[in-house]
Design a protein around this motif. Structure first.
Motif, PDB file in Angstrom:
ATOM      1  N   ILE A   1       0.665  -1.362   0.246  1.00  0.00           N
ATOM      2  CA  ILE A   1       0.056   0.039   0.315  1.00  0.00           C
ATOM      3  C   ILE A   1       1.296   0.964   0.188  1.00  0.00           C
ATOM      4  O   ILE A   1      -0.022   2.105  -0.508  1.00  0.00           O
TER       5      ILE A   1
ATOM      6  N   CYS B   1      -7.528   2.988  11.338  1.00  0.00           N
ATOM      7  CA  CYS B   1      -6.615   2.763   9.903  1.00  0.00           C
ATOM      8  C   CYS B   1      -5.740   4.051   8.939  1.00  0.00           C
ATOM      9  O   CYS B   1      -6.600   4.356   8.362  1.00  0.00           O
ATOM     10  N   ILE B   2      -4.734   4.462   8.574  1.00  0.00           N
ATOM     11  CA  ILE B   2      -3.484   5.545   8.271  1.00  0.00           C
ATOM     12  C   ILE B   2      -3.291   4.908   7.024  1.00  0.00           C
ATOM     13  O   ILE B   2      -2.597   5.304   6.834  1.00  0.00           O
ATOM     14  N   ARG B   3      -3.060   3.853   7.417  1.00  0.00           N
ATOM     15  CA  ARG B   3      -3.036   2.904   5.441  1.00  0.00           C
ATOM     16  C   ARG B   3      -1.100   3.353   5.954  1.00  0.00           C
ATOM     17  O   ARG B   3      -0.766   3.642   4.420  1.00  0.00           O
TER      18      ARG B   3
ATOM     19  N   GLY C   1       1.366   0.689   6.328  1.00  0.00           N
ATOM     20  CA  GLY C   1       1.883  -0.630   5.992  1.00  0.00           C
ATOM     21  C   GLY C   1       2.695  -1.080   6.435  1.00  0.00           C
ATOM     22  O   GLY C   1       3.288  -2.288   6.518  1.00  0.00           O
TER      23      GLY C   1
ATOM     24  N   CYS D   1       1.998  -3.189   9.564  1.00  0.00           N
ATOM     25  CA  CYS D   1       1.398  -4.839   9.793  1.00  0.00           C
ATOM     26  C   CYS D   1       1.854  -5.175   8.421  1.00  0.00           C
ATOM     27  O   CYS D   1       1.763  -6.822   8.528  1.00  0.00           O
TER      28      CYS D   1
ATOM     29  N   MET E   1      -3.971  -6.026   7.526  1.00  0.00           N
ATOM     30  CA  MET E   1      -5.212  -5.282   7.372  1.00  0.00           C
ATOM     31  C   MET E   1      -5.767  -5.675   6.253  1.00  0.00           C
ATOM     32  O   MET E   1      -7.531  -4.963   6.003  1.00  0.00           O
TER      33      MET E   1
ATOM     34  N   CYS F   1       1.180  -1.958  14.797  1.00  0.00           N
ATOM     35  CA  CYS F   1       0.194  -1.084  13.826  1.00  0.00           C
ATOM     36  C   CYS F   1       0.153   0.377  15.292  1.00  0.00           C
ATOM     37  O   CYS F   1      -0.109   0.347  16.422  1.00  0.00           O
TER      38      CYS F   1
ATOM     39  N   MET G   1      -1.850   2.927  15.423  1.00  0.00           N
ATOM     40  CA  MET G   1      -3.100   3.000  15.508  1.00  0.00           C
ATOM     41  C   MET G   1      -4.176   1.898  16.733  1.00  0.00           C
ATOM     42  O   MET G   1      -5.664   2.038  16.783  1.00  0.00           O
TER      43      MET G   1
ATOM     44  N   ILE H   1      -4.927  -1.034  16.285  1.00  0.00           N
ATOM     45  CA  ILE H   1      -6.447  -1.735  15.530  1.00  0.00           C
ATOM     46  C   ILE H   1      -5.840  -3.413  16.021  1.00  0.00           C
ATOM     47  O   ILE H   1      -4.945  -4.297  15.912  1.00  0.00           O
TER      48      ILE H   1
ATOM     49  N   LEU I   1      -6.051  -6.257  14.896  1.00  0.00           N
ATOM     50  CA  LEU I   1      -5.629  -7.328  13.525  1.00  0.00           C
ATOM     51  C   LEU I   1      -6.185  -8.579  13.915  1.00  0.00           C
ATOM     52  O   LEU I   1      -7.167  -9.210  13.070  1.00  0.00           O
TER      53      LEU I   1
HETATM   54  S1  SF4 Z   1      -0.487  -1.136  10.671  1.00  0.00           S
HETATM   55 FE1  SF4 Z   1      -2.636  -0.650  11.317  1.00  0.00          FE
HETATM   56  S2  SF4 Z   1      -2.540   1.410  10.526  1.00  0.00           S
HETATM   57 FE2  SF4 Z   1      -1.163   0.844   9.719  1.00  0.00          FE
HETATM   58  S3  SF4 Z   1      -1.408  -0.464   7.803  1.00  0.00           S
HETATM   59 FE3  SF4 Z   1      -1.757  -1.535   8.955  1.00  0.00          FE
HETATM   60  S4  SF4 Z   1      -3.882  -1.479  10.541  1.00  0.00           S
HETATM   61 FE4  SF4 Z   1      -3.958   0.436   9.319  1.00  0.00          FE
END
Ligand code: SF4
Lengths: 224, 473
Positions: free
Chosen positions: B151, B314-316, B318, B320, B343, B374, B376, B378, B380
């Protein structure tokens, strides 16, 4: 029903019966008008001399070059000198910023200047940052006739001048400056936060300088 | 892109056997992980900022309708337009309409995952527009006719020699004798070729890392400067953003920005963080005359208020993907979905349906590293488990797996029998193993085809637990 209604309706259903609570509206209004600061790292709250030293170090860490002059009147000589050291042509594009316009350019007879936005073949551009952020060595530039945004991206070399007094510690203080200049909630078309010359790591994750934006960034700090 | 997540196991096997890909994937493990660790170590407040960022997004999601309304009002006040799109098709039509009204022929693009999600490029091309990706990685994969495999590093699966071959094939207007040995020369060539496109484009399309409700601004974060030239030079700027990109204020965005680059590439801050608000002002010498935002739902409103709501934080970044052993082994393409890695395993079934992307939440070893890194916070792995449960409840998991789980449940409800069978199975496996490894396992071919199964050492867990209990008592 428009998609706007469908989407907002779905969000309100998901939020539940509380969606129409006056308290929710109040919470949103308060946050927007008070825009509370969150956690600010210690390195963003240093006293002035350490703050300027950090600003400088952070910029050098991202491959920008930095020099300091005593007064704005020394900038034309500094610019000409830097261009000579880089073997770059003695030519420059800059905006209508009175700070830049009123510098003693006549002392650098060889240096050709053009005022206006940048074109694809300008080699060097000069801008003035409204403020800096020491915690990451970041410069804030505002669009408009004084400092057109194209100057930040099209030329090969970008020179930014900033007054030492305009170097803040953290982003939050930079936003407060912006609000003081433009008014609460009012923005120029473009705010650029610039931290170093452009780069890419898209080929085998190897960092290379000078992707689509400037290949070199030179920052001149004015002490006065 | 067309989803092909259903072919996940075949694609994963092919990826494991692909030598070029395996060489390229080494860069993910070596580069990203170490860089992120260093950036985190340099900022003592990093973990506290994660809590702060999570709280900001949780607050925003709880008031999402109101922040979106405020955001829309501010965009309009600054002279821009907001278009709400319920799904992919509507978003594509809106973009095409704007391009047609502008009389556009050429469109330049900054990197946008939403554009991939709505399969925008093929649609615009079918409708007669020339579309040019300008992020170096995106440009490379556009030349190759591929999709991003990561991503934030879309061409991470491609090696330097492959890029050289692609450039020679496509830039046939340049002298064949030129030297492209050094990566720098490839970058310079792309800069030269794309500079022309930037200057010729009628419409520029970018994504958004954030939308600010307070000011009606969109923010993009880049290193190359391509996103800025994309949104600055053409007459029309279109922003593609999904609903959950909104945050309340500039201060809120700053909290999360402190985490984004550090988590993504290990930089303290990206080179260009740019806020765009409306079209150019009357006195401005540059900037677009029109500013449009396409606000995409495409399944996100259905995640709000469910066990998958956390994914909307999620702020994308990457991180994860960069820390995932499954991603390290197979890369992004084998996932067969727009969003790969952990993600993607959580998001794809939510957007595309568990029937199409149900294989993805199973592509996990549950090692937990994604959640650990992550920014944020999250959960997962927990959400992947929830998808597995849904998939199971909807009768969609493969028959052998369903049979296996039912068999396990039968024994689990009968502790004495479970102990007996587990002990017997362990002894059997011990006998099968050579040097503590089992190279092939009946009914476990999927596991042992690409790795050995460790032969059990010593006693079963229950035997040890009982022995321990006796000692303590
Ligand atoms: S680490 Fe967390 S914030 Fe970053 S892409 Fe993965 S799920 Fe999204």
């Amino acid at each position: 029903m428009t998609s706007r209604d469908t989407i907002l309706g779905a969000l309100r259903r998901a939020i539940g019966p509380a969606a129409n609570d006056a308290a929710r509206r109040k919470a949103v209004q308060t946050r927007l008008s008070e825009h509370p600061r969150g956690l600010i790292p210690a390195r963003g709250q240093l006293p002035a001399d350490e703050r300027i030293a950090l600003f400088r170090k952070m910029l050098e860490d991202v491959s920008a070059s930095v020099e300091t002059v005593k007064a704005e009147s020394e900038i034309p000589a500094a610019v000409a000198g830097w261009l000579r050291r880089r073997n770059a042509p003695q030519s420059l594009v800059h905006g209508a910023d009175p700070h830049i316009r009123d510098m003693p350019w006549q002392d650098e007879a060889e240096l050709k200047r053009r005022e206006g936005k940048a074109a694809g073949d300008d080699v060097t551009g000069l801008s003035r940052a409204v403020c800096g952020v020491a915690e990451t060595g970041t410069l804030m530039l505002l669009s408009g006739p004084d400092n057109p945004s194209t100057i930040n991206f099209l030329p090969e070399n970008h020179i930014i001048v900033i007054s030492a007094a305009d170097i803040e510690g953290d982003y939050e203080s930079a936003w407060d400056r912006l609000r003081a200049i433009k008014g609460d909630g009012i923005m120029p078309r473009t705010v650029n936060l610039v931290t170093g010359p452009s780069r890419s790591a898209d080929i085998e994750q190897t960092l290379l300088l000078g992707a689509h934006g400037p290949r070199a960034l030179h920052v001149i700090i004015v002490e006065d | 892109m067309k989803m092909h997540s259903a072919d996940f196991s075949a694609d994963a096997r092919a990826a494991l056997a692909d030598r070029q890909l395996q060489r390229a994937l080494g860069n993910v493990q070596r580069g990203f992980v170490e860089k992120r660790r260093k950036a985190r170590d340099k900022l003592p407040e990093f973990d506290a900022l994660r809590d702060s960022a999570k709280a900001i997004k949780d607050h925003t999601l709880a008031h999402l309708d109101l922040y979106l309304e405020t955001y829309e009002t501010r965009v309009k006040e600054s002279g821009g337009h907001v278009h709400w799109a319920a799904d992919e098709a509507e978003a594509r039509d809106i973009v095409l309409d704007i391009c047609r009204n502008a009389g556009a022929q050429t469109v330049t693009k900054g990197k946008s995952m939403i554009s991939e999600e709505i399969a925008l490029n093929p649609f615009l091309e079918t409708n007669g527009l020339t579309v040019v990706e300008t992020d170096l990685g995106e440009y490379i994969i556009q030349l190759r006719g591929e999709h991003p495999s990561h991503i934030i590093a879309p061409a991470v699966h491609v090696n330097r020699d492959e890029v050289e071959a692609d450039f020679r094939r496509h830039h046939d207007f340049l002298p064949a004798s030129r030297n492209l040995e050094a990566p720098e020369s490839l970058l310079s060539e792309a800069r030269g070729v794309l500079r022309e496109k930037f200057l010729a484009a009628d419409v520029g399309i970018t994504g958004a890392n954030f939308l600010i409700a307070e000011t009606g601004s969109s923010i993009i974060v880049t290193n190359e400067g391509n996103g800025d030239l994309t949104q600055l030079l053409p007459r029309v700027h279109i922003v593609l953003a999904s609903l959950e990109k909104v945050v309340p204020t500039l201060e809120d965005a700053s909290q999360i920005l402190r985490l984004l680059a550090r988590s993504a590439s290990g930089q303290e801050f990206s080179v260009y963080t740019t806020l765009s608000t409306g079209p150019r002002r009357p006195e401005d010498p540059d900037g677009p005359a029109e500013y449009h935002v396409v606000l995409l739902d495409n399944g996100r409103s259905k995640m709000l208020g469910t066990e998958f709501q956390d994914m909307l934080r999620c702020i994308r970044c990457g991180a994860c993907l960069n820390h995932c052993p499954v991603y390290h082994a197979i890369g992004g393409h084998a996932y067969g979905s727009v969003y790969p890695g952990p993600m993607g395993a959580v998001l794809s079934p939510a957007l595309a349906g568990v029937d199409k992307a149900g294989a993805l939440p199973n592509a996990s070893t549950f090692c937990g590293r994604c959640e650990e890194v992550c920014p944020m916070r999250i959960p997962l792995p927990k959400m992947m488990r929830q998808w597995r449960e849904r998939e199971f409840a909807q009768n969609m998991s493969p028959p052998t797996q369903r049979y296996g789980i039912r068999l396990w449940a039968f024994f689990a409800r009968r502790p004495a029998l479970y102990r007996l069978m587990a002990g017997a199975a362990a002894s059997l496996l011990r006998m099968m193993g050579r040097n503590g490894r089992i190279a092939s396992l009946p009914l476990g071919g999927g596991w042992t085809a690409t790795r050995d199964f460790p032969a059990p050492q010593g006693r079963t867990f229950q035997e040890m637990w009982r022995a321990r209990g006796k000692k303590v008592a």
